[in-house]
Design a protein around this motif. Structure first.
Motif, PDB file in Angstrom:
ATOM      1  N   GLN A  59       0.821  -1.210   0.000  1.00 35.61           N
ATOM      2  CA  GLN A  59       0.000   0.000   0.000  1.00 35.61           C
ATOM      3  C   GLN A  59       0.853   1.257   0.000  1.00 35.61           C
ATOM      4  O   GLN A  59       0.434   2.316  -0.478  1.00 35.61           O
ATOM      5  CB  GLN A  59      -0.935  -0.001   1.208  1.00 35.61           C
ATOM      6  N   ASP A  60       2.066   1.177   0.553  1.00 31.21           N
ATOM      7  CA  ASP A  60       2.998   2.300   0.496  1.00 31.21           C
ATOM      8  C   ASP A  60       3.906   2.139  -0.714  1.00 31.21           C
ATOM      9  O   ASP A  60       4.376   1.038  -1.007  1.00 31.21           O
ATOM     10  CB  ASP A  60       3.853   2.351   1.767  1.00 31.21           C
ATOM     11  N   ASN A  61       4.177   3.240  -1.386  1.00 29.40           N
ATOM     12  CA  ASN A  61       5.001   3.195  -2.587  1.00 29.40           C
ATOM     13  C   ASN A  61       6.369   3.794  -2.309  1.00 29.40           C
ATOM     14  O   ASN A  61       6.484   4.961  -1.931  1.00 29.40           O
ATOM     15  CB  ASN A  61       4.317   3.961  -3.730  1.00 29.40           C
ATOM     16  N   ASP A  62       7.430   2.991  -2.493  1.00 28.39           N
ATOM     17  CA  ASP A  62       8.790   3.470  -2.253  1.00 28.39           C
ATOM     18  C   ASP A  62       9.342   4.271  -3.430  1.00 28.39           C
ATOM     19  O   ASP A  62      10.182   5.150  -3.236  1.00 28.39           O
ATOM     20  CB  ASP A  62       9.735   2.289  -1.992  1.00 28.39           C
ATOM     21  N   ILE A  63       8.923   3.953  -4.637  1.00 23.14           N
ATOM     22  CA  ILE A  63       9.505   4.567  -5.835  1.00 23.14           C
ATOM     23  C   ILE A  63       8.683   5.789  -6.232  1.00 23.14           C
ATOM     24  O   ILE A  63       7.564   5.669  -6.735  1.00 23.14           O
ATOM     25  CB  ILE A  63       9.596   3.544  -6.987  1.00 23.14           C
ATOM     26  N   LEU A  64       9.251   6.966  -6.006  1.00 20.85           N
ATOM     27  CA  LEU A  64       8.530   8.214  -6.216  1.00 20.85           C
ATOM     28  C   LEU A  64       8.628   8.725  -7.642  1.00 20.85           C
ATOM     29  O   LEU A  64       7.675   9.301  -8.167  1.00 20.85           O
ATOM     30  CB  LEU A  64       9.050   9.292  -5.249  1.00 20.85           C
ATOM     31  N   SER A  65       9.788   8.583  -8.274  1.00 20.47           N
ATOM     32  CA  SER A  65       9.974   9.065  -9.641  1.00 20.47           C
ATOM     33  C   SER A  65      11.172   8.364 -10.261  1.00 20.47           C
ATOM     34  O   SER A  65      12.017   7.804  -9.556  1.00 20.47           O
ATOM     35  CB  SER A  65      10.184  10.581  -9.674  1.00 20.47           C
ATOM     36  N   PHE A  66      11.232   8.421 -11.595  1.00 23.83           N
ATOM     37  CA  PHE A  66      12.357   7.787 -12.291  1.00 23.83           C
ATOM     38  C   PHE A  66      12.455   8.327 -13.705  1.00 23.83           C
ATOM     39  O   PHE A  66      11.515   8.929 -14.232  1.00 23.83           O
ATOM     40  CB  PHE A  66      12.191   6.262 -12.342  1.00 23.83           C
ATOM     41  N   GLU A  67      13.607   8.080 -14.335  1.00 24.42           N
ATOM     42  CA  GLU A  67      13.780   8.353 -15.764  1.00 24.42           C
ATOM     43  C   GLU A  67      14.977   7.554 -16.256  1.00 24.42           C
ATOM     44  O   GLU A  67      15.904   7.253 -15.496  1.00 24.42           O
ATOM     45  CB  GLU A  67      13.965   9.837 -16.041  1.00 24.42           C
ATOM     46  N   ILE A  68      14.946   7.154 -17.531  1.00 26.27           N
ATOM     47  CA  ILE A  68      16.059   6.440 -18.160  1.00 26.27           C
ATOM     48  C   ILE A  68      16.386   7.096 -19.500  1.00 26.27           C
ATOM     49  O   ILE A  68      15.508   7.672 -20.142  1.00 26.27           O
ATOM     50  CB  ILE A  68      15.753   4.939 -18.350  1.00 26.27           C
ATOM     51  N   ASN A  69      17.658   7.007 -19.889  1.00 27.42           N
ATOM     52  CA  ASN A  69      18.132   7.670 -21.100  1.00 27.42           C
ATOM     53  C   ASN A  69      19.176   6.818 -21.812  1.00 27.42           C
ATOM     54  O   ASN A  69      19.841   5.972 -21.197  1.00 27.42           O
ATOM     55  CB  ASN A  69      18.775   9.014 -20.757  1.00 27.42           C
ATOM     56  N   THR A  70      19.354   7.089 -23.113  1.00 26.22           N
ATOM     57  CA  THR A  70      20.343   6.387 -23.927  1.00 26.22           C
ATOM     58  C   THR A  70      20.922   7.342 -24.960  1.00 26.22           C
ATOM     59  O   THR A  70      20.201   8.157 -25.536  1.00 26.22           O
ATOM     60  CB  THR A  70      19.709   5.189 -24.674  1.00 26.22           C
ATOM     61  N   ASP A  71      22.230   7.242 -25.179  1.00 25.49           N
ATOM     62  CA  ASP A  71      22.892   7.967 -26.259  1.00 25.49           C
ATOM     63  C   ASP A  71      23.776   6.985 -27.017  1.00 25.49           C
ATOM     64  O   ASP A  71      24.961   6.821 -26.721  1.00 25.49           O
ATOM     65  CB  ASP A  71      23.731   9.126 -25.714  1.00 25.49           C
ATOM     66  N   GLY A  72      23.176   6.308 -27.993  1.00 23.10           N
ATOM     67  CA  GLY A  72      23.888   5.294 -28.764  1.00 23.10           C
ATOM     68  C   GLY A  72      25.024   5.829 -29.607  1.00 23.10           C
ATOM     69  O   GLY A  72      25.920   5.070 -29.997  1.00 23.10           O
ATOM     70  N   SER A  73      25.026   7.134 -29.887  1.00 19.74           N
ATOM     71  CA  SER A  73      26.101   7.703 -30.700  1.00 19.74           C
ATOM     72  C   SER A  73      27.444   7.651 -29.980  1.00 19.74           C
ATOM     73  O   SER A  73      28.497   7.776 -30.597  1.00 19.74           O
ATOM     74  CB  SER A  73      25.773   9.147 -31.069  1.00 19.74           C
ATOM     75  N   GLU A  74      27.408   7.463 -28.655  1.00 22.84           N
ATOM     76  CA  GLU A  74      28.639   7.406 -27.864  1.00 22.84           C
ATOM     77  C   GLU A  74      28.937   5.992 -27.353  1.00 22.84           C
ATOM     78  O   GLU A  74      29.753   5.816 -26.444  1.00 22.84           O
ATOM     79  CB  GLU A  74      28.538   8.365 -26.678  1.00 22.84           C
ATOM     80  N   ALA A  75      28.308   4.988 -27.933  1.00 17.41           N
ATOM     81  CA  ALA A  75      28.478   3.613 -27.465  1.00 17.41           C
ATOM     82  C   ALA A  75      29.930   3.150 -27.521  1.00 17.41           C
ATOM     83  O   ALA A  75      30.366   2.324 -26.717  1.00 17.41           O
ATOM     84  CB  ALA A  75      27.592   2.667 -28.279  1.00 17.41           C
ATOM     85  N   HIS A  76      30.690   3.688 -28.463  1.00 14.07           N
ATOM     86  CA  HIS A  76      32.081   3.258 -28.641  1.00 14.07           C
ATOM     87  C   HIS A  76      32.986   3.690 -27.486  1.00 14.07           C
ATOM     88  O   HIS A  76      34.106   3.201 -27.368  1.00 14.07           O
ATOM     89  CB  HIS A  76      32.632   3.831 -29.948  1.00 14.07           C
ATOM     90  N   GLN A  77      32.508   4.569 -26.624  1.00 11.14           N
ATOM     91  CA  GLN A  77      33.340   5.053 -25.525  1.00 11.14           C
ATOM     92  C   GLN A  77      33.543   3.990 -24.446  1.00 11.14           C
ATOM     93  O   GLN A  77      34.529   4.034 -23.696  1.00 11.14           O
ATOM     94  CB  GLN A  77      32.719   6.302 -24.885  1.00 11.14           C
ATOM     95  N   LEU A  78      32.645   3.024 -24.360  1.00 11.12           N
ATOM     96  CA  LEU A  78      32.749   1.939 -23.381  1.00 11.12           C
ATOM     97  C   LEU A  78      32.063   0.722 -23.977  1.00 11.12           C
ATOM     98  O   LEU A  78      30.840   0.685 -24.091  1.00 11.12           O
ATOM     99  CB  LEU A  78      32.079   2.351 -22.060  1.00 11.12           C
ATOM    100  N   CYS A  79      32.862  -0.267 -24.379  1.00  8.62           N
ATOM    101  CA  CYS A  79      32.268  -1.381 -25.129  1.00  8.62           C
ATOM    102  C   CYS A  79      33.114  -2.642 -25.029  1.00  8.62           C
ATOM    103  O   CYS A  79      34.291  -2.612 -24.652  1.00  8.62           O
ATOM    104  CB  CYS A  79      32.114  -0.991 -26.604  1.00  8.62           C
ATOM    105  N   ILE A  80      32.478  -3.750 -25.351  1.00 10.73           N
ATOM    106  CA  ILE A  80      33.148  -5.043 -25.562  1.00 10.73           C
ATOM    107  C   ILE A  80      32.670  -5.529 -26.919  1.00 10.73           C
ATOM    108  O   ILE A  80      31.591  -6.118 -27.039  1.00 10.73           O
ATOM    109  CB  ILE A  80      32.812  -6.065 -24.457  1.00 10.73           C
ATOM    110  N   ASN A  81      33.426  -5.255 -27.944  1.00 15.56           N
ATOM    111  CA  ASN A  81      32.978  -5.503 -29.309  1.00 15.56           C
ATOM    112  C   ASN A  81      33.057  -6.976 -29.708  1.00 15.56           C
ATOM    113  O   ASN A  81      33.957  -7.706 -29.290  1.00 15.56           O
ATOM    114  CB  ASN A  81      33.809  -4.678 -30.293  1.00 15.56           C
ATOM    115  N   HIS A  82      32.113  -7.361 -30.550  1.00 11.53           N
ATOM    116  CA  HIS A  82      32.094  -8.700 -31.112  1.00 11.53           C
ATOM    117  C   HIS A  82      32.939  -8.732 -32.378  1.00 11.53           C
ATOM    118  O   HIS A  82      32.846  -7.842 -33.223  1.00 11.53           O
ATOM    119  CB  HIS A  82      30.652  -9.098 -31.443  1.00 11.53           C
ATOM    120  N   LYS A  83      33.785  -9.727 -32.491  1.00 13.80           N
ATOM    121  CA  LYS A  83      34.667  -9.862 -33.656  1.00 13.80           C
ATOM    122  C   LYS A  83      34.224 -11.065 -34.467  1.00 13.80           C
ATOM    123  O   LYS A  83      34.105 -12.174 -33.944  1.00 13.80           O
ATOM    124  CB  LYS A  83      36.120 -10.045 -33.205  1.00 13.80           C
ATOM    125  N   ARG A  84      33.978 -10.836 -35.767  1.00 19.14           N
ATOM    126  CA  ARG A  84      33.581 -11.936 -36.646  1.00 19.14           C
ATOM    127  C   ARG A  84      34.704 -12.253 -37.629  1.00 19.14           C
ATOM    128  O   ARG A  84      35.225 -11.372 -38.310  1.00 19.14           O
ATOM    129  CB  ARG A  84      32.313 -11.574 -37.419  1.00 19.14           C
TER     130      ARG A  84
END
Length: 339
Positions: free
Chosen positions: A175-200
């Protein structure tokens, strides 16, 4: 039409697990051109634990989950859903089903979330949606990673940062709610800054006149990180994200009791706190003992804070995860004692 009744989400209990093998900075100094002073000054890290040959990520996740179940006075059969946040699954198809089996949670659906260091926060937000809409009552969220298996141990810029671990939390309809607010974000254009790339790699199929390239010996490369860019990203986006969450509920940073950030670097934690005008004594930090455990870092720190009695009834906790993707997510929690 009857309006949808929204239910509250309560963090019932937590648990955590750390592997037994501890590597401190002095030991790293014997195999790398580094030292305890160099590492601790730049990162705040003094030691980290890594997975042994006889352990798996499922072992760590199971231990953390069982601790959370015990503290919450629940049985595995009481779970409706398991969300496993990890980027280092021991099966390319995911490990949530293995965790479900290890726990004996036969009634629970289970799936993986891959969002690196933001994974636990995103999983908690997803679980909150299931509870708010009355789909599930008891949800186990686990953040676990074993990035020690994916770093280059000859690269002092990355291997010094990461450790292994698992943390768990049970979110329950209340009955009591602990989670008051939230937000999530993504910037895929900067994915190369931290990655573990797959090599084929490919081999030509001469039987079919070279028209088909057949994949052969595919593998993932070592973790790569542009530390300066990741630092700039974190200290810019995280305060902004937390500020938006506070604004949603007409609060400000003075209302925050505790600041719990992904444990990436002590400098990041302190800079974010400073930008939000939050005193450093309100930062929950254990980075000196574990390093960066990716999706496990927030639930491990949360579990230790509960065990130490730091988090009390009606405390306001600002939580933020950030990392590879690049992804980041924040939430504001007002924790209640479950009466």
């Amino acid at each position: 039409m009857t309006p949808l009744k929204m239910h509250g989400s309560h963090i019932l209990s937590t648990g955590s697990a750390i592997p037994d093998i501890c590597i401190d900075n002095d030991l790293l100094g014997t195999i790398l051109d580094t030292s305890d002073s160099w590492i601790s000054t730049r990162t705040g890290i003094k030691e980290r634990n890594i997975l042994g040959r006889d352990q798996s990520i499922i072992d760590l996740a199971t231990i953390a989950s069982k601790k959370a179940l015990t503290k919450g006075l629940l049985q595995a059969e009481d779970l409706d859903l398991i969300i496993f946040a990890t980027s280092t699954s021991n099966d390319l198809f995911g490990s949530a089903s293995q965790l479900q089996h290890a726990l004996g949670a036969k009634q629970a659906a289970a799936f993986d979330i891959t969002a690196a260091c933001s994974g636990f926060v995103i999983s908690l937000i997803i679980a909150h949606q299931f509870i708010q809409t009355n789909v599930y009552n008891n949800i186990l969220i686990v953040g676990a990673d074993t990035l020690s298996q994916w770093v280059d141990w000859s690269d002092r810029t990355t291997c010094i940062l990461f450790g292994d671990g698992a943390g768990a939390a049970i979110l329950q309809k209340n009955q009591d709610n602990d989670i008051l607010s939230f937000e999530i974000n993504t910037d895929g254009s900067e994915a190369h800054q931290l990655c573990i790339n797959h090599k084929r790699n490919f081999q030509q199929d001469t039987k079919h006149n070279n028209l088909i390239n057949i994949p052969s010996n595919n593998y993932y490369q070592h973790l790569r990180m542009n530390g300066k860019e990741v630092y700039k990203f974190a200290v810019s986006k995280v305060p902004e994200s937390i500020g938006k969450c506070l604004k949603q509920i007409s609060m400000n940073s003075k209302d925050i009791t505790w600041l719990l950030l992904h444990q990436a670097n002590q400098r990041i934690l302190e800079t974010v706190a400073n930008k939000l005008n939050i005193p450093v004594e309100k930062i929950l930090s254990n980075i000196q003992f574990y390093g960066n455990t990716s999706a496990a870092s927030i639930p491990i720190a949360l579990d230790e804070a509960f065990d130490a009695g730091h988090i009390c009834h009606k405390d306001i906790i600002a939580i933020a995860g950030f990392g590879a993707g690049l992804t980041w997510g924040s939430m504001i929690i007002k924790w209640h004692i479950n009466e």
